[in-house]
Design an enzyme around this catalytic site. Sequence first.
Site, PDB file in Angstrom:
ATOM      1  N   CYS A 156       0.831  -1.198   0.000  1.00  0.00           N
ATOM      2  CA  CYS A 156       0.000   0.000   0.000  1.00  0.00           C
ATOM      3  C   CYS A 156       0.871   1.256   0.000  1.00  0.00           C
ATOM      4  CB  CYS A 156      -0.980  -0.033   1.173  1.00  0.00           C
ATOM      5  SG  CYS A 156      -2.418   1.046   0.941  1.00  0.00           S
TER       6      CYS A 156
ATOM      7  N   HIS B 288      -4.069  -5.783   0.974  1.00  0.00           N
ATOM      8  CA  HIS B 288      -3.798  -6.126   2.371  1.00  0.00           C
ATOM      9  C   HIS B 288      -4.353  -7.515   2.654  1.00  0.00           C
ATOM     10  CE1 HIS B 288      -2.527  -2.092   3.523  1.00  0.00           C
ATOM     11  NE2 HIS B 288      -3.596  -1.590   2.932  1.00  0.00           N
TER      12      HIS B 288
END
Length: 495
Positions: free
Chosen positions: A333, A430
């Site tokens: 991310c 994630h």
Amino acid sequence: MDRARTPAVMILGTGSNVGKSLVVAGLCRLFSDRGLRVRPFKPQNMSNNAAATAGGEIGRAQALQARAARITPHPDMNPVLLKPEGEQGSQIILQGKVAGRLASRDFARRGDFLPQVLESFERLCADADLVIVEGAGSPAETNLRARDIANLGFARAADVPAVLIGDIDRGGVIASLVGSHAVLDQADRAMIRGFAVNRFRGAVELFRPGIETIAAATGWPCFGVVPWFAAAHRLPAEDGLDLRADRKPNARIRIAVPILPGIANFDDLDPLKLEPTVDLAMVPPGQPLPVCDVVILPGSKTTLRDLAALRAEGWDIDILAHHRRGGHVLGLCGGYQMLGRVVRDPSGLEGPSGEAPGLGLLDVETTLDSEKTVREVAFMHAASAMQGHAYEIHLGRTEGTDRQRAPFRVDGKPEGASSPDGRVAGSYLHGTFTSDAVRAAWLGAVTGSAPETGLHFDAIIERTLDELAAHLSRHLDIDALLALARGRSMGYARS
């Protein structure tokens, strides 16, 4: 007598990180085992460790509590989530959606969200046999009490009785419980119906005089003394204070993770922490990155700020040297964005507007935009063709030639980027390491041979939740807690 209401009880703490989240998770599993439709609820949370649900973002702890209750997480379980963006303020997530920013000087504005908090609570109650509410920080923060929605402000508005937990492991538990009673006004005190002591080590008999002192000074009965739960480290942590990993000097694979100021979604690392073949070093500011096989840059709530912090620590030099030695680098991310050539925030979405060069290890560029991606996804791991489920929570679009070698595919499209030699990779996903097959394939690519771990991450989480429920059942007066919660439904929560 009030009309019948859903039974509910609130678990408060004498401070942050005293174990409230874990106690609520254990109670959710325990009462679920008793056949009750139990729901977790936290009126207001402050954390960058968030989870994506079908309806938006909530705190990671509430997602774990929902799992413990064997239900699907929902934004109503955490209607106000404040995601810190540095010392100046936080992003507001209201019932799962971005709702602006809250400046530190305007923190009292939290009280504006009480209608939405009560709305979410009532919706949960409508489909529950029991709601277990978690407080935030301490109810004794009298400077914040006027517009409080996280602790006794909520308890009084919703008429939910509470139990106050103190952490004996940090010391001063008698003073913290008695002191909390001393600074509360009479109406707030009336909402707290008892106390419990958490994280006890040693013989409980030696603490009997302490229990008597607290009870005599407060008039509150003791609901139990809970010994230290050693398996807690297996469960996802929400608080940055819990960032640690047990070192394994004889492990085959060494991973270093720099702890940046805005670190977010660090539960991505939990499966790796439990791998017996992996030594995961969480590196605090002020220390160089150790010699290792892999450097992981985790998620960030403030990418440009964390990129500047990384350089200020000299970690950029460590990472580039690590790469020159043949080491692997993985960005998740915000960490993925830092690995590119440049990160741009023209609208100041995560702080002051601007841009900065990235580490240049991936041929990609990132521009932050106002449309936030929050979704659960099914993915395919390109190298192994293994499939799994993950989630995305991010601002920004990342483009560049290294996306041609994306490590994942989502909806048939490439996701992430990899360098030509495969030693540097980044992704917005994630939770991919919770897949045992994907984790094994990635570790095998790092070492050149598949590790023989036998670790089943989901099974470990489920077993630990069961162990936690059994632990609480032995050391808390569960029947008294349930009677307290049911007292609310009969209209005498304040009696």
